[in-house]
Design an enzyme around this catalytic site. Structure first.
Site, mmCIF file in Angstrom:
data_model
loop_
_atom_site.group_PDB
_atom_site.id
_atom_site.type_symbol
_atom_site.label_atom_id
_atom_site.label_comp_id
_atom_site.label_asym_id
_atom_site.label_seq_id
_atom_site.Cartn_x
_atom_site.Cartn_y
_atom_site.Cartn_z
ATOM 1 C CD GLU A 1 4.557 -2.074 9.359
ATOM 2 O OE1 GLU A 1 3.704 -1.320 9.690
ATOM 3 O OE2 GLU A 1 5.810 -1.575 8.890
ATOM 4 N N GLY B 1 0.949 -1.253 -0.036
ATOM 5 C CA GLY B 1 -0.078 -0.077 -0.019
ATOM 6 C C GLY B 1 0.885 1.262 0.100
ATOM 7 C CG ASN C 1 10.907 5.020 1.751
ATOM 8 O OD1 ASN C 1 11.264 3.925 1.810
ATOM 9 N ND2 ASN C 1 9.835 5.238 0.629
ATOM 10 C CD GLU D 1 2.834 3.603 5.244
ATOM 11 O OE1 GLU D 1 4.029 3.579 5.837
ATOM 12 O OE2 GLU D 1 2.066 2.773 4.916
ATOM 13 C CG HIS E 1 5.823 3.379 9.901
ATOM 14 N ND1 HIS E 1 6.075 2.556 11.235
ATOM 15 C CD2 HIS E 1 5.140 2.768 9.125
ATOM 16 C CE1 HIS E 1 5.193 1.424 10.742
ATOM 17 N NE2 HIS E 1 4.817 1.215 9.760
HETATM 18 N N1 BES Z 1 6.362 -0.632 6.103
HETATM 19 C C1 BES Z 1 5.367 -1.030 5.432
HETATM 20 C C2 BES Z 1 5.399 -1.350 4.138
HETATM 21 C C3 BES Z 1 5.935 -2.555 3.458
HETATM 22 C C4 BES Z 1 5.769 -3.711 3.959
HETATM 23 C C5 BES Z 1 7.083 -2.319 2.762
HETATM 24 C C6 BES Z 1 6.233 -4.908 3.519
HETATM 25 C C7 BES Z 1 7.770 -3.789 2.345
HETATM 26 C C8 BES Z 1 7.286 -4.929 2.747
HETATM 27 C C9 BES Z 1 3.938 0.073 5.646
HETATM 28 O O1 BES Z 1 4.046 0.957 6.879
HETATM 29 C C10 BES Z 1 2.855 -0.507 5.765
HETATM 30 O O2 BES Z 1 2.757 -1.256 6.713
HETATM 31 N N2 BES Z 1 1.818 -0.408 4.660
HETATM 32 C C11 BES Z 1 0.589 -1.233 4.689
HETATM 33 C C12 BES Z 1 -0.566 -0.229 5.131
HETATM 34 C C13 BES Z 1 -0.678 0.052 6.503
HETATM 35 C C14 BES Z 1 -1.629 1.376 6.585
HETATM 36 C C15 BES Z 1 -0.876 -1.088 7.313
HETATM 37 C C16 BES Z 1 0.545 -1.722 3.481
HETATM 38 O O3 BES Z 1 1.363 -1.419 2.536
HETATM 39 O O4 BES Z 1 -0.315 -2.454 3.191
HETATM 40 ZN ZN ZN Z 2 3.640 0.149 8.486
#
Ligand code: BES
Ligand code: ZN
Length: 849
Positions: free
Chosen positions: A313, A254, A258, A291, A294
């Site tokens: 997370e 999603g 960074n 994000e 984070h």
């Molecule tokens: N750090 C993650 C993105 C990520 C996950 C990058 C796995 C590489 C591998 C990001 O903070 C995240 O958790 N994104 C979620 C959405 C969030 C609202 C739970 C996503 O991308 O689904």
């Molecule tokens: Zn995340």
């Protein structure tokens, strides 16, 4: 190439890296087929590490040259990186590598999307950009020079200098390599600014491809709201002069946090009333918050190793759900989160993929960005907050930020902060991080002489690698109602620590009706045998919105279960009781919309399985249809009244109030369609001026089998908008009758615009097929075969997205022997594929158990 032979990494084997990285200078000279990356890295010995041979990660890199303190060296290259003799004490490492972003279809490392350069480094993608100790406990200060003709060139931190064909960025905050980002391309920015709590001015930008600039305003507002909220609620201020967001069309996840340069899947940031549904708006607001949050929970305080992923997370999901609760309705958010937890985390925890919130081993870390780590991880934090109280939680978080700022931490560090600031012993609580599986909670009660006793028993079924379970700490929120409907004991938090434990309430003048697990205070399966009368009583009288919804849900489950297993008819008593709730105009329309929704077919399959009944997808589908028809017929007078109440006359706003009304109206429309064959839906479709109304009308027309004209009109209107066309692809597969689902999905894959290498488009078709429960589980196995074919095909291009989608098979052992055999065959066919990625190999191996 990555080694496909399974190598398992264990938490217990953690050893610190032998060096610290004082600083990193990168020069990236962009070119689609031959990007050059020059690195200059100062290593100092790490006094806390055991002696070890110098090793840097590196994958798919062509090494041009390497030197130590200016002298050329010839490292030993391995499949995973390089080894080299190095001097004692500190030294300067320099290297130059060549990579090919245009050929990178895995979307990990540096890749291209519609002509734009983009990176994705979490979890282990930085090693595809240059040789580096690519592990989160190695933190350093980065300076990045980007060379290329692209008008926009971005990296982390603050811009420091630029000239013709180059730009330089410096990030003063030490960070692990997984937070590195670089973006370059022909981009437009939607600007904004934010004044922080200490009065600093921060420049904000959302960068998009030309054509998308009109879809940024909502995201910008969400960003400002998130920044303010984190100051007000957590006391956290932003720490750079600039914060950039970039929208990219090809992205596995999603969005990504960074440092100072968040990269978003365009579906998770671009929004406009014409092209986005209310659900999209809400998701965008939440993910921008996630994000952004984070920056403190993940970036300033990061993870020591990837086993600690829930540290950032779980906590950040918990924080973004608090934000959404504050911005919108807390009750509606809680119910939605529980629906999501049961739909995604429970099946994971009750099948072959079950693992602890903090796993103890993995082969491919990308396979552990799971509902368990995220959603159960957030539930664990919610329980902790419930146990210590809101004030103590806030105090503990202050201590966490104070004590660990700038560090790479573990769950032990996190829990120690709570122990030190509250004086509580969290030894037993820690089992939530190490024990997998969903606890089952049984309840019995007794009343005598004014004393009411609740006795609970907890038991967690065995999960892979964990045959025996110890009791966990369960916060059980309970309220008691008098037989007349008054609440006699308001919400009380019981703290259960034993396998079996009783709690008493004194001084009651009649046997009360208990409302147990209010607000879903612990992520367990509540197994309470109670009568339909008691559930109806709670549906009518409970003061806890969650349990009111749950009472109705329980009645719906019981009704559907009787229809499926005993051939019973719809439960008219429940339909009438629900009507009373729906007629209560003091209730939030969004809440009433949730009350109207039936349990999903997958949830019913899970429930039947838990009761020892083999679920038959066709029977589940048929019962759900019959019940919906009965609701529509019985409510033929009610529906137009609700429809009138749900009307929005004001100009479109994606806020909680309007979206709640639209949710109610559209739930009603889908019932109305059963009475009028799609007449009202067609009228709504023709009049719609926003995507929420247009898409739900289209969905109704599909279920009514009256969709041909609308589908064509929709396509003609939106063929140039990728994100809207994703919805068009998805809806046809998800909403179509099961017997047509596979054929329809298959036909869609023949289209020229089925760009299967784009994760959003792939998921639109394949993910939706898996969501069409009876369609995917077609008796002849066509759904399984179709999906397996496509997973095999995608794995060669994009292992990460393929592996994530393998989880559509995670419930395979629930079904009848024929379906099990067909699913097993599909999985075995994937497993047997020569050259299968490490990601998918691990998934199918675990799935096959
Ligand atoms: N750090 C993650 C993105 C990520 C996950 C990058 C796995 C590489 C591998 C990001 O903070 C995240 O958790 N994104 C979620 C959405 C969030 C609202 C739970 C996503 O991308 O689904
Ligand atoms: Zn995340």
């Amino acid at each position: 190439m990555k080694d496909a032979s399974p190598q398992t990494i264990y938490l217990k084997d953690y050893t610190p890296f032998g060096w610290q990285v004082a600083d990193v200078h990168l020069t990236v000279a962009l070119s689609p087929d031959a990007t050059r990356v020059r690195s200059r890295i100062r290593f100092e010995p790490n006094p806390d590490a055991p002696a070890q041979r110098f090793f840097l990660h590196g994958e798919d890199l062509r090494l041009i040259r390497a030197s130590i303190d200016g002298t050329e060296v010839t490292p030993v290259l391995t499949a995973e990186g390089l080894e080299c003799d190095v001097p004692e004490g500190g030294f300067l490492w320099e290297s130059e590598v060549e990579i090919a972003p245009a050929a990178n279809t895995a979307l990990e490392g540096l890749y291209m999307s519609n002509g734009m350069y983009c990176t994705q480094c979490e979890a282990e993608g930085f090693r595809k950009i240059t040789y580096y100790p690519d592990r989160p406990d190695v933190m350093s200060v980065f300076t990045v020079r980007i060379e290329g003709d692209e008008p926009v060139k971005l990296s982390n931190g603050n811009p420091v200098a630029q000239g013709e064909g180059w730009a330089e960025w410096h990030d003063p905050w030490p960070k692990p390599a997984y937070l590195f980002a670089l973006v370059a391309g022909e981009l437009l920015n939607h600007p904004g600014s934010f004044t922080t709590m200490s009065g600093r001015e921060v420049e904000l930008n959302i960068y998009v491809r030309p054509g998308d600039e009109g879809k940024c305003a909502f995201g910008m507002q969400a960003l400002k709201d998130s920044m303010r909220w984190d100051e007000e609620v957590y006391g956290r201020e932003y720490d750079l002069d600039i914060f950039n967001i970039v929208a990219v069309d090809d992205f596995n996840m999603g969005a990504m946090e960074n440092k100072g340069l968040n990269v978003f899947n365009s579906s998770c940031v671009l929004a406009s009333p014409e092209t986005s549904t209310d659900a999209n708006f809400e998701r965008i607001e939440a993910i921008i918050a996630h994000e952004y949050f984070h920056n403190w929970t993940g970036n300033r305080i990061t993870c020591r190793d990837w086993f600690q992923l829930c540290l950032k997370e779980g906590l950040t999901v918990f924080r973004d759900s608090q934000f959404t609760s504050d911005m919108r309705s807390a009750e509606v958010k809680r119910i939605s989160d529980v629906i999501d937890l049961r739909a995604r985390q429970f099946p994971e925890d009750q099948g072959p993929l079950s693992h602890p919130v903090r796993p103890e081993s993995f082969q491919e870390i990308n396979n552990f960005y799971t509902a368990t780590v995220y959603e159960k991880g957030a539930e664990v934090i919610g329980m902790l907050r419930r146990l210590v109280g809101a004030e103590a939680y806030a105090k503990a978080l202050d201590l966490y930020f104070e004590r660990h700022d700038g560090q790479a931490c573990t769950i032990e560090d996190w829990l120690k902060v709570f122990e030190d600031s509250t004086g509580r012993d969290l030894t037993q609580f820690k089992r939530w991080y190490s024990q997998s599986g969903t606890p089952h909670l049984k309840v019995s009660d007794d009343y005598a002489d004014g004393t009411y006793t609740l006795t609970f028993t907890q038991e967690t079924p065995p999960t892979p690698g964990q045959p025996e379970k110890a009791p966990q700490v369960l916060p059980i929120a309970v309220g008691l109602l008098n037989p007349n409907g008054d609440e006699v004991v308001p919400t009380t938090m019981l703290e259960m620590t034993e396998a079996t434990q009783s709690f008493t309430f004194e001084g009651l003048n009649a046997k009360p009706v208990p409302s147990i697990l209010r607000g879903f205070s612990a992520p367990v399966v509540l197994m309470r045998e109670s009568t339909a009368e008691e559930k109806s009583f709670l549906l009518a009288h409970d003061t806890d919105a969650f349990n009111r919804w749950e009472a109705s849900r329980d009645l719906a489950r019981a009704c559907l279960s009787a229809m499926i297993t005993e051939g019973a008819g719809p439960d008219l008593a429940w339909i009438d009781a629900l009507e009373q709730v729906l007629r209560d105009a003091t209730l939030d329309p969004a809440f009433r919309a949730l009350m109207l929704a039936l349990p999903t077919q997958a949830e019913l399959a899970q429930m039947l399985h838990a009761r020892g009944v083999t679920p038959d997808p066709d029977a589940i589908y048929a019962a759900t249809e019959t019940l919906r028809d009965a609701m529509a017929t019985r409510w033929s007078a009610l529906l137009p009244e609700l429809m009138a109440e749900a009307r929005v006359d004001a100009p479109f706003a994606p806020d909680a109030e309007q979206s709640g009304k639209r949710a109610l109206g559209n739930a009603v429309l889908s019932l109305q369609t059963r009475l009028d064959g799609g007449k009202a839906a067609q009228a709504q479709y023709d009049a719609a001026d926003n995507m929420t109304m247009q898409l739900s009308a289209l969905s109704c027309l599909i279920t009514a089998g009256a969709e041909d004209a609308a589908l064509a009109a929709f396509e003609a209107q939106w063929k140039d908008d990728r994100l809207v066309m994703d919805k068009w692809f998805a809806l046809q597969v998800a909403a179509t009758a099961p017997e047509k689902a596979v054929a329809r999905a298959s036909a869609l894959t023949e289209r020229a615009d089925f760009d299967w290498k784009n994760p959003n488009r792939f998921r639109a078709v394949m993910g939706s097929l898996a969501m069409n429960h009876a369609g995917f589980h077609a008796k002849d196995g066509s759904g399984y075969r179709f999906l397996a074919d496509w997973l095999i095909k995608l794995d060669e291009k994009n292992p990460q997205t393929t592996a994530r989608m393998c989880s559509v098979f995670q419930t395979w052992k629930r079904y009848d022997a024929d379906r099990q055999a067909l699913m097993k065959a599909a999985l075995e066919r994937i497993a047997a594929r020569p050259g299968l990625s490490r990601d998918v190999t691990e998934m199918v191996t675990r799935l096959l158990g």
